[in-house]
Write an enzyme that holds these catalytic residues in place. Structure first.
Site, short mmCIF file in Angstrom:
data_model
loop_
_atom_site.label_atom_id
_atom_site.label_comp_id
_atom_site.label_asym_id
_atom_site.label_seq_id
_atom_site.Cartn_x
_atom_site.Cartn_y
_atom_site.Cartn_z
N PHE A 127 0.84 -1.20 0.00
CA PHE A 127 0.00 0.00 0.00
C PHE A 127 0.87 1.24 0.00
O PHE A 127 2.02 1.22 0.45
CB PHE A 127 -0.98 0.00 1.18
CG PHE A 127 -0.39 0.39 2.50
CD1 PHE A 127 -0.64 1.64 3.05
CD2 PHE A 127 0.40 -0.50 3.21
CE1 PHE A 127 -0.10 2.00 4.28
CE2 PHE A 127 0.92 -0.16 4.44
CZ PHE A 127 0.67 1.10 4.97
N GLU A 131 4.56 10.47 -0.21
CA GLU A 131 5.13 11.01 -1.43
C GLU A 131 6.45 11.70 -1.10
O GLU A 131 6.72 11.99 0.08
CB GLU A 131 4.16 11.99 -2.09
CG GLU A 131 2.87 11.32 -2.55
CD GLU A 131 1.92 12.28 -3.27
OE1 GLU A 131 2.26 13.47 -3.40
OE2 GLU A 131 0.84 11.82 -3.70
N PRO A 132 7.30 11.98 -2.10
CA PRO A 132 8.61 12.57 -1.82
C PRO A 132 8.55 13.88 -1.04
O PRO A 132 9.44 14.16 -0.24
CB PRO A 132 9.20 12.78 -3.22
CG PRO A 132 8.55 11.74 -4.07
CD PRO A 132 7.16 11.61 -3.52
N GLN A 295 26.30 -5.65 39.45
CA GLN A 295 25.02 -4.99 39.70
C GLN A 295 24.60 -4.09 38.55
O GLN A 295 23.41 -4.03 38.21
CB GLN A 295 25.12 -4.18 41.00
CG GLN A 295 23.78 -3.66 41.50
CD GLN A 295 23.92 -2.88 42.78
OE1 GLN A 295 24.53 -1.81 42.79
NE2 GLN A 295 23.37 -3.41 43.87
N ILE A 353 25.71 -3.97 26.51
CA ILE A 353 26.14 -5.17 27.22
C ILE A 353 27.18 -5.94 26.42
O ILE A 353 28.14 -6.51 26.97
CB ILE A 353 24.93 -6.07 27.54
CG1 ILE A 353 24.09 -5.43 28.66
CG2 ILE A 353 25.36 -7.48 27.95
CD1 ILE A 353 22.77 -6.12 28.91
N GLY A 356 32.41 -3.89 22.87
CA GLY A 356 32.97 -3.71 21.54
C GLY A 356 32.44 -4.71 20.53
O GLY A 356 32.33 -4.40 19.33
N GLU A 379 4.54 3.79 10.07
CA GLU A 379 3.12 3.91 10.45
C GLU A 379 2.87 5.09 11.37
O GLU A 379 2.00 5.06 12.23
CB GLU A 379 2.62 2.62 11.11
CG GLU A 379 1.70 1.79 10.26
CD GLU A 379 2.41 1.02 9.17
OE1 GLU A 379 1.83 0.10 8.62
OE2 GLU A 379 3.56 1.35 8.83
N GLU A 383 5.90 11.59 17.18
CA GLU A 383 5.21 12.87 17.34
C GLU A 383 3.75 12.76 16.87
O GLU A 383 2.84 13.32 17.48
CB GLU A 383 5.94 13.95 16.55
CG GLU A 383 7.29 14.36 17.14
CD GLU A 383 8.37 13.30 16.96
OE1 GLU A 383 9.33 13.30 17.75
OE2 GLU A 383 8.26 12.48 16.02
#
Length: 401
Positions: A127, A131-132, A295, A353, A356, A379, A383
């Site tokens: 769907f 638009e641009p 912890q 966690i 690197g 979707e 905001e």
């Protein structure tokens, strides 16, 4: 790993469907997802497997060859699929929205023609609203349909079309001033057209071009494209519902259930990020013990798990509200907003966690880190969700007198 995000009150049929999808995800999607994603390769074998499971017809009524399941069942399946690879859930989502719009708003001829083939996965749906030159401002659509005898001629350019290349049916929202006097509100002069096309790229039918895939940061594998209409002729019987001027309402109905879907995707990606984080935290050692025993890491895991659980609960509530036949734009907006924001945060915590190694493409969390941002805008942005939520709250809590 199954302790979080449990859904109570499911029927035996729902539990069986979910168990089947979960098993498919664990065996057929997770082992290959990262490799396919890095190659930006369409997951044809996975899609074929989901087709065999009947997922493409999950919410299509049984009379058309589907399973006739609820939005809740569908959302929980999407959650599982997104846990494996979010791109695959995107392939399903756009198809589902078009099938839903046909079921709710299509003429009997349109339902009889499209839904059986969509349930079998032979016709794949996409769907198109954006638009641009516009994003969330749907009222600013400039693509236009002009009546010419028993046909309409469509011209304009659409953007961000998920499944643009692989789909064979596209629901396209354009402006149609015919029958609507000058000064009519923009949302009352829009029409949804059902555009059939050949899968692929280039000119896929006279007057309709699908350029190549847009190169994206994440959400790879699934094709995201533009759609260019230049003198595209569509018969009048392919106006969704047979009446012009109702396209905006039809699309918004589809997007509303799509927001539940995006919330489910956020839940699935967050669950996978938590799984990866809690596993790695027990395997990685620093200062003489697994980092899970520090912890600071336990606090992260606690926050991540709480967010996964909260997002899942809101998603389930929004789906059940829609299934009950009640208005659910408030619940869908809240679920989409919370799940996408929490997904980003849970993924980032899992990334931290990993240290690197999270930056290495050898680790799955790197892929999730690039995928999560799409949910923040898909979707409707955060905001837009806040605007919907705020307006609905003011309706509910309006001061009397």
């Amino acid at each position: 790993m199954a302790r979080l995000a449990q859904t109570h009150g499911l029927t035996d049929v729902q539990q069986e469907i979910l168990a089947t999808v979960r098993d498919f995800v664990d065996k057929e999607i997770i082992p290959v997802a990262t490799e396919l994603e890095h190659r930006d390769e369409y997951p044809q074998q996975i899609v074929d497997g989901l087709k065999e499971l009947g997922v493409f017809g999950l919410m299509i009524p049984e009379e058309y060859g589907g399973l006739g399941e609820s939005l809740l069942t569908y959302a929980l399946c999407v959650e599982e699929i997104a846990r494996g690879w979010m791109s695959v859930s995107g392939i399903i989502n756009t198809h589902f929205i078009v099938a839903y719009m046909l079921k709710q708003h299509g003429t009997q001829e349109q339902k009889d023609h499209f839904l059986p083939r969509m349930a079998a996965g032979e016709t794949r749906g996409a769907f198109s609203m954006s638009e641009p030159a516009l994003g969330s401002d749907v009222s600013a659509i400039t693509s236009k349909a002009v009546k010419d005898g028993d046909e309409y001629v469509l011209n304009g350019q659409k953007m961000w079309l998920t499944n643009g290349g692989t789909s064979s049916l596209v629901a396209v929202l354009v402006r149609s001033d015919e029958g609507h006097p000058e000064g009519t509100a923009p949302h009352k002069s829009m029409t949804t057209f059902l555009v059939e096309k050949e899968p692929g790229f280039g000119e896929v039918r006279p007057g309709l071009t699908i350029p190549g895939k847009i190169d994206k940061m994440g959400y790879k594998g699934v094709d995201t494209t533009e759609l260019i209409m230049d003198g595209l002729r569509i018969p009048a019987n392919r106006v969704l519902g047979g009446e012009t001027g109702r396209g905006f309402y039809q699309m918004m109905d589809g997007v509303e259930v799509g927001r539940v879907n995006v919330a489910a995707r956020g839940c699935g990606v967050a669950q996978r990020a938590f799984e990866l984080g809690v596993q790695y935290a027990q395997q990685r050692h620093t200062f003489g013990k697994p980092i899970a025993q520090h912890q600071a890491i336990q606090f992260k895991l606690a926050e991540m798990a709480t967010k996964v659980e909260a997002a899942h609960a809101m998603m389930v509530n929004a789906a059940r509200k829609k299934d009950s036949g009640e208005r659910n734009d408030l619940e869908a907006g809240m679920a989409k907003y919370l799940a996408s924001e929490y997904c980003k945060e849970v993924v980032e915590d899992a990334f931290r966690i990993h240290g690197g190694y999270g930056f290495s493409k050898e680790y799955e969390i790197e892929r999730l880190y690039r995928e999560a941002p799409m949910l923040l805008i898909g979707e409707g942005t955060a905001e837009i969700q806040k605007m919907i939520i705020g307006r609905r709250l003011l309706e509910e809590y309006r001061i009397q007198g």
